[in-house]
Design a protein around this motif. Sequence first.
Motif, PDB file in Angstrom:
ATOM      1  N   THR A 132      52.226  33.729  44.930  1.00 35.68           N
ATOM      2  CA  THR A 132      51.292  32.566  45.304  1.00 35.68           C
ATOM      3  C   THR A 132      50.304  33.627  45.490  1.00 35.68           C
ATOM      4  O   THR A 132      49.331  34.327  44.560  1.00 35.68           O
ATOM      5  CB  THR A 132      51.079  33.070  46.721  1.00 35.68           C
ATOM      6  OG1 THR A 132      51.269  34.656  47.731  1.00 35.68           O
ATOM      7  CG2 THR A 132      53.172  32.683  47.679  1.00 35.68           C
ATOM      8  N   ALA A 133      48.738  32.486  45.738  1.00 30.70           N
ATOM      9  CA  ALA A 133      47.403  33.074  46.295  1.00 30.70           C
ATOM     10  C   ALA A 133      46.838  34.220  46.948  1.00 30.70           C
ATOM     11  O   ALA A 133      46.561  35.003  46.283  1.00 30.70           O
ATOM     12  CB  ALA A 133      46.408  31.591  46.506  1.00 30.70           C
ATOM     13  N   TYR A 134      47.884  34.011  48.026  1.00 34.94           N
ATOM     14  CA  TYR A 134      47.790  35.617  49.101  1.00 34.94           C
ATOM     15  C   TYR A 134      48.156  36.756  47.909  1.00 34.94           C
ATOM     16  O   TYR A 134      47.633  37.278  47.873  1.00 34.94           O
ATOM     17  CB  TYR A 134      48.906  34.827  50.459  1.00 34.94           C
ATOM     18  CG  TYR A 134      48.551  35.923  50.992  1.00 34.94           C
ATOM     19  CD1 TYR A 134      48.056  36.727  51.723  1.00 34.94           C
ATOM     20  CD2 TYR A 134      49.957  37.082  50.547  1.00 34.94           C
ATOM     21  CE1 TYR A 134      48.387  37.850  52.355  1.00 34.94           C
ATOM     22  CE2 TYR A 134      50.292  37.866  51.408  1.00 34.94           C
ATOM     23  CZ  TYR A 134      49.316  38.221  52.451  1.00 34.94           C
ATOM     24  OH  TYR A 134      49.136  39.962  52.942  1.00 34.94           O
ATOM     25  N   GLY A 135      49.573  36.533  47.277  1.00 34.55           N
ATOM     26  CA  GLY A 135      49.218  37.668  46.965  1.00 34.55           C
ATOM     27  C   GLY A 135      48.267  38.445  45.752  1.00 34.55           C
ATOM     28  O   GLY A 135      48.297  39.329  45.612  1.00 34.55           O
ATOM     29  N   ARG A 136      48.552  37.475  44.835  1.00 36.31           N
ATOM     30  CA  ARG A 136      46.894  37.316  43.902  1.00 36.31           C
ATOM     31  C   ARG A 136      45.769  38.241  44.565  1.00 36.31           C
ATOM     32  O   ARG A 136      45.485  38.607  44.269  1.00 36.31           O
ATOM     33  CB  ARG A 136      46.792  36.188  43.166  1.00 36.31           C
ATOM     34  CG  ARG A 136      45.777  35.801  42.105  1.00 36.31           C
ATOM     35  CD  ARG A 136      45.061  35.196  41.045  1.00 36.31           C
ATOM     36  NE  ARG A 136      47.238  35.097  40.205  1.00 36.31           N
ATOM     37  CZ  ARG A 136      48.169  33.584  40.930  1.00 36.31           C
ATOM     38  NH1 ARG A 136      47.508  32.712  42.083  1.00 36.31           N
ATOM     39  NH2 ARG A 136      48.702  33.236  39.934  1.00 36.31           N
ATOM     40  N   ARG A 137      45.316  37.243  45.433  1.00 33.99           N
ATOM     41  CA  ARG A 137      44.434  38.229  46.173  1.00 33.99           C
ATOM     42  C   ARG A 137      44.814  39.476  46.640  1.00 33.99           C
ATOM     43  O   ARG A 137      44.084  40.199  46.641  1.00 33.99           O
ATOM     44  CB  ARG A 137      43.827  36.543  47.586  1.00 33.99           C
ATOM     45  CG  ARG A 137      42.682  37.589  47.939  1.00 33.99           C
ATOM     46  CD  ARG A 137      41.918  35.612  49.218  1.00 33.99           C
ATOM     47  NE  ARG A 137      43.103  35.885  49.853  1.00 33.99           N
ATOM     48  CZ  ARG A 137      44.045  35.009  49.970  1.00 33.99           C
ATOM     49  NH1 ARG A 137      44.133  34.115  49.315  1.00 33.99           N
ATOM     50  NH2 ARG A 137      44.708  34.815  51.370  1.00 33.99           N
ATOM     51  N   GLN A 138      45.405  39.821  46.948  1.00 34.18           N
ATOM     52  CA  GLN A 138      45.629  40.779  47.456  1.00 34.18           C
ATOM     53  C   GLN A 138      45.250  42.208  46.563  1.00 34.18           C
ATOM     54  O   GLN A 138      45.338  43.082  47.352  1.00 34.18           O
ATOM     55  CB  GLN A 138      47.310  41.385  48.676  1.00 34.18           C
ATOM     56  CG  GLN A 138      47.090  40.234  50.389  1.00 34.18           C
ATOM     57  CD  GLN A 138      45.942  40.290  50.443  1.00 34.18           C
ATOM     58  OE1 GLN A 138      45.302  41.413  50.906  1.00 34.18           O
ATOM     59  NE2 GLN A 138      45.213  39.959  50.945  1.00 34.18           N
ATOM     60  N   ALA A 139      46.732  41.584  45.419  1.00 33.51           N
ATOM     61  CA  ALA A 139      46.899  42.974  44.700  1.00 33.51           C
ATOM     62  C   ALA A 139      45.327  43.286  43.817  1.00 33.51           C
ATOM     63  O   ALA A 139      44.913  44.140  43.769  1.00 33.51           O
ATOM     64  CB  ALA A 139      47.014  42.334  43.517  1.00 33.51           C
ATOM     65  N   HIS A 140      44.603  41.812  43.909  1.00 30.77           N
ATOM     66  CA  HIS A 140      42.774  41.743  43.774  1.00 30.77           C
ATOM     67  C   HIS A 140      42.155  42.778  44.126  1.00 30.77           C
ATOM     68  O   HIS A 140      41.302  43.483  43.181  1.00 30.77           O
ATOM     69  CB  HIS A 140      42.420  40.607  43.056  1.00 30.77           C
ATOM     70  CG  HIS A 140      41.130  40.743  42.483  1.00 30.77           C
ATOM     71  ND1 HIS A 140      39.945  40.659  43.370  1.00 30.77           N
ATOM     72  CD2 HIS A 140      40.633  40.384  40.784  1.00 30.77           C
ATOM     73  CE1 HIS A 140      39.127  40.903  42.567  1.00 30.77           C
ATOM     74  NE2 HIS A 140      39.340  40.394  41.132  1.00 30.77           N
TER      75      HIS A 140
END
Length: 376
Positions: A132-140
């Motif tokens: 999700t966009a949330y997961g991508r944002r946290q990984a980044h």
Amino acid sequence: MESASHEPPRHDLALLQLNHVPGIGPRILSLLLARFGSAEAVFEASGRELLEIQGVGPKLSAAITAARHFDDARKEWRRCGEKDVTLLFRSQSEYPEPLRQIPDPPTVLYVHGTIEPADGVAVGIVGSRHCTAYGRRQAHRLAAGLARAGVTVVSGLARGIDAAAHQGALEAEGRTLAVLATGLFKMYPPEHVDLATSIRDRGAVVTESPLDRGPLPGLFPQRNRIISGLSRGVIIVEAGRRSGALHTARHAMEQGREVFAVPGRIDSRASEGCHDLLRDGATLVRGVDDVLEALGPLSEPVASEDGTVLLSPRELGLNPQEQEVLQLIGLQPTPIDQVLATTALDSSRALATITVLEMKRLVQRHPGGFIERIAR
């Protein structure tokens, strides 16, 4: 690292050839080397002796026998030299020490880029390809924060979380290592060729697969042990219960690495695997400090890119003033007066900094005006 531009020693050539035989994975390779003592001896063994090894059937025994000429290995060696790919054997001092310690470590690593001593302080970040966009944002965010702290970010170049982690580290101008399941000349996924080039310039793209090996399904779980093996700990960001990222978490547990998980919404199926890990004892991650605090002491000192000697990943979170004072304090009791005389800071600021380091449990005072650096 050893250049691939000349004929290698025969034992390295034999290892490279053995690694090139289809059907020989890490476990069978370890069993062969344990039974016969060397790769050269494996090729000298009879078919009957080879069949005594668990997992070696008539087809694989015949393939080993047919490969005794080492032609594939010589060709591979030459191609690596032409394409600036380094072959790193387990016997070499440059081989990453954390990886050497895992069960069934790669016998040879193909390295495009450089693996540096500072990469001894590395953290893996993996997760779902369909994030999700949330997961991508946290990984980044986590990758960028770790990179700014001086930690090397390790991931698998996959779509989704892996790509976000690599990009976060690169944008923070930090180091990152991408571990492929495929060979370097069969980049997967193909749309990440440009990302791999950027990673090579700020770290390395590595694999145990021969140059032209394509994306076979069994290679990806096998690759995950290298991601965790290169890392002091692994962060799982968004993983469903069937996610391949959970294979990396299991490898990390077996290898004695820390396992971290980023929580998602309690009703998010994309984070069910992470929530299971947290329920079973994984460390909850809210930010970079959670990771650095949990990693504990290093098995041996590591020099960072700026020459700073690290005893614990927690030291990466220090500001320049704290780092300067810490570097002046020895592993044996050091006179505080000596520290004050050596630092460029005035005495009051230096003493205040020592107090902060003591509160962070990085130094310990002793009677008589002495102080000692610790790592725990």
